[in-house]
Design a protein around this motif. Structure first.
Motif, PDB file in Angstrom:
ATOM      1  N   ALA A  82       0.861  -1.177   0.000  1.00 14.32           N
ATOM      2  CA  ALA A  82       0.000   0.000   0.000  1.00 14.32           C
ATOM      3  C   ALA A  82       0.896   1.225   0.000  1.00 14.32           C
ATOM      4  N   VAL A  83       0.430   2.318  -0.648  1.00 12.00           N
ATOM      5  CA  VAL A  83       1.224   3.531  -0.742  1.00 12.00           C
ATOM      6  C   VAL A  83       0.342   4.736  -0.453  1.00 12.00           C
ATOM      7  N   GLY A  84       0.987   5.848  -0.152  1.00 15.30           N
ATOM      8  CA  GLY A  84       0.297   7.103   0.111  1.00 15.30           C
ATOM      9  C   GLY A  84       1.308   8.138   0.539  1.00 15.30           C
ATOM     10  N   SER A  85       0.851   9.178   1.237  1.00 16.43           N
ATOM     11  CA  SER A  85       1.784  10.210   1.689  1.00 16.43           C
ATOM     12  C   SER A  85       1.244  10.855   2.954  1.00 16.43           C
ATOM     13  N   ILE A  86       2.156  11.365   3.773  1.00 14.49           N
ATOM     14  CA  ILE A  86       1.743  12.063   4.986  1.00 14.49           C
ATOM     15  C   ILE A  86       1.208  13.443   4.622  1.00 14.49           C
TER      16      ILE A  86
END
Length: 610
Positions: A494-498
């Motif tokens: 899973a990926v994303g960003s703060i």
């Protein structure tokens, strides 16, 4: 083989964020789903696989296996989770590890295999053989991969030495039963050598290997003088990291030197049947390469150089006593485990072949080793097959000696600060010395090293210059959404960003600052998986104030600690310009496929230092 290969599951995930001014915490959630596993019908165990032994591996996450087969056919060891056993049938979902091997000196065929990537605190089942021709199913369990542990040490079973193989075997089995009942969480069974009386005698080996304890708890074999003269020793015992060139061309016939690391201990085991200098060179090489990875060093070899029995004055023992002790002290060995003399002995602390501390009292229950100080322990017989009388010649090295002609074993406890060796009777010696009464006990610690190079530091901090340092989570969105985890071969990703972090520094002197983060474990009720599987790639998304991004931290799925260790998001060096910047980070989460389904959350705590 990695045990993570055993099970597959599906996954989805979501996240949540909260912030603080002094520190910010990011809550991260993940959902995993799995299906039921079908099991086949029960099977009948074959008698074609014999002499099965579970061995220690290169470290606590590995196990070695050895066995004999009646036919020269390709074979495997199958390993599965014990929790997947249904109705006594071996689980359908398992991992098969091909075995190596070949003809034995007894006309059978030996097989070796190694399982890697085991998980801590996990029960496993295994069987050996081939499709349609499987052994019985056996089980073992791992324990914590860090911290304190216990192992059991046994002297010279030497099955057949009395001339009565069944009696010797009965004593050996009883000692194993007594010891493992008293120490049910023991993590190794460690032999001082001389497993059998006659190196090539498979009847004696069969009697030695009859206890299922040797298929449930990792066994550590030492090569004794009765184990050479045949290749049977090295065909029966699958020792890790073995070097058969150490002691080469000496006619010892079987085995070599080997090492392994277990938790915080480097174990070295040498084939003392040969007496050439290659053993010292080998130990120096291994300690140089591996010594920094462990706090303690334990050496084992069969021929005791500080015993109290008749072998203590043998010419070959005198030779070893003249050659080995200084090298052992120089290598920083803490404890030496030995056999051969069929009586119990504990040395004073010895440095370079001499008593390390003239004031050490005989039989002290605790000893403190300075640099080069080594404790030597010689085990009595674990089977009762043979005992030797004490010489009683006042040997200078003896702190304790004992010969009651009853079976013994030693329970050895390792902590970060101490090694405790407790030797017990596995056979009663009258009503006042029952089974598991103590023969001798000593705790070894190390002398604290003086801080001779230390310097005191003092600094006076002036009044702060005008200006201020301010940071916070930019924006009002309280959710960090990594979307849905997807299958990625041997894991889920899973990926994303703060949410961006805004940093403003208007202080005149431009003192250095940094912002770091550390993530907790992911939890769903009582189910958890490590936060080390989360990694990130920091970036300066809006430049200003000479701000710099921290280094990338990879997910710990393939090694390393990931964001479970504090990691830098961004920083500025001393003397930086005034200004404001935004810091961000792309998140990557690689989830082991065997994590149970559920909605997981974790907290990412951000902290500023300036």
């Amino acid at each position: 083989m990695s045990s993570d290969d055993i099970r597959r599951a599906s996954a989805s995930l979501h996240r949540r964020t909260t912030t603080r001014l002094a520190a910010a915490a990011v809550c991260i959630g993940v959902m995993l789903g799995g299906g039921a596993i079908a099991a086949p019908a029960a099977f009948a165990a074959s008698a074609n696989q014999t002499d099965i032994v579970l061995h220690v591996g290169s470290d606590q996450s590995q196990r070695n296996f050895s066995w004999y087969s009646a036919a020269d056919v390709p074979q495997v060891v199958q390993v599965a989770y014990a929790s997947d056993v249904v109705g006594g049938a071996f689980p359908q979902v398992s991992k098969s590890i091909p075995a190596t091997g070949g003809p034995t000196t007894s006309g059978e065929f030996n097989r070796f295999a190694t399982v890697t990537g085991l998980k801590e605190n996990t029960a496993y089942v295994y069987r050996v053989g081939t499709e349609g021709d499987w052994s019985a199913t056996y089980s073992f369990r791992t324990q914590k991969f860090t911290g304190d542990f216990n192992f059991l040490f046994f002297g010279d079973p030497q099955i057949g030495s009395s001339g009565n193989v069944p009696n010797d075997a009965a004593g050996w089995v009883d000692t194993l039963n007594v010891a493992t009942a008293a120490y049910p969480d023991t993590e190794m069974l460690f032999s001082a050598g001389d497993q059998v009386e006659t190196a090539a005698n498979e009847t004696q080996y069969e009697a030695f290997l009859q206890s299922d304890k040797l298929r449930q708890i990792p066994f550590v074999a030492t090569n004794g003088n009765h184990d050479v003269g045949s290749k049977a020793y090295e065909q029966h015992f699958n020792t890790p990291n073995v070097d058969r060139t150490a002691g080469a061309n000496t006619g010892t016939g079987s085995g070599g030197d080997y090492w392994f690391i277990y938790k915080d201990v480097l174990f070295l085991d040498i084939n003392s049947n040969s007496r050439d200098a290659s053993h010292i060179a080998w130990m120096q090489k291994i300690v140089a390469e591996q010594g920094s990875k462990a706090k303690w060093k334990v050496l084992a070899f069969h021929h005791s150089i500080y015993s109290s029995g008749p072998h203590a004055t043998d010419s070959d023992i005198l030779d070893r006593r003249n050659v080995l002790p200084t090298a052992i002290s120089d290598l920083g060995i803490d404890l030496v485990l030995q056999g051969h003399d069929h009586s119990y002995a504990r040395s004073y602390l010895i440095r370079n072949g001499e008593k390390a501390n003239a004031a050490e009292a005989a039989g002290a229950d605790s000893v403190v080793a300075g640099p080069g100080g080594v404790l030597y322990v010689t085990a009595n017989s674990a089977s009762g097959s043979k005992y030797y009388d004490l010489q009683n010649k006042g040997f200078w090295w003896l702190s304790v000696q004992n010969q009651e002609k009853v079976r013994n074993y030693s329970a050895i406890d390792i902590t970060s600060n101490a090694i405790t060796v407790k030797t017990l009777r596995s056979q009663a010696n009258g009503s006042d010395k029952p089974v598991n009464s103590i023969v001798d006990q000593v705790t070894l610690t190390r002398e604290a090293k003086p801080d001779t190079d230390a310097q005191q530091l003092q600094v006076t901090v002036p009044e702060a210059a005008p200006g201020e340092f301010v940071w916070n989570v930019d924006g009002t969105n309280g959710l960090v959404d990594l979307g849905k985890a997807v299958a990625a071969g041997d894991h889920y990703a899973a990926v994303g960003s703060i949410n961006p972090i805004r940093v403003t520094d208007t202080r005149a002197a431009g003192p250095q600052w940094s912002i770091s983060a550390q993530v907790s474990d992911f939890a769903a009720g009582d189910k958890k998986f490590s936060g080390k599987y989360l990694g990130w790639t920091p970036a300066v998304t809006q430049a200003g104030g000479d701000a710099k991004a921290g280094d990338r931290v990879q997910s710990g799925f393939s090694g390393g600690n990931g964001l479970s260790a504090s990691s830098t998001l961004g920083h500025a060096d001393g003397g930086h310009s005034k200004g404001s910047a935004k810091l961000g980070a792309a998140l990557e989460l690689d989830i082991p496929v065997d994590v149970a389904n559920g909605t997981y959350t974790a907290t990412l705590t951000l902290t500023a230092l300036s």
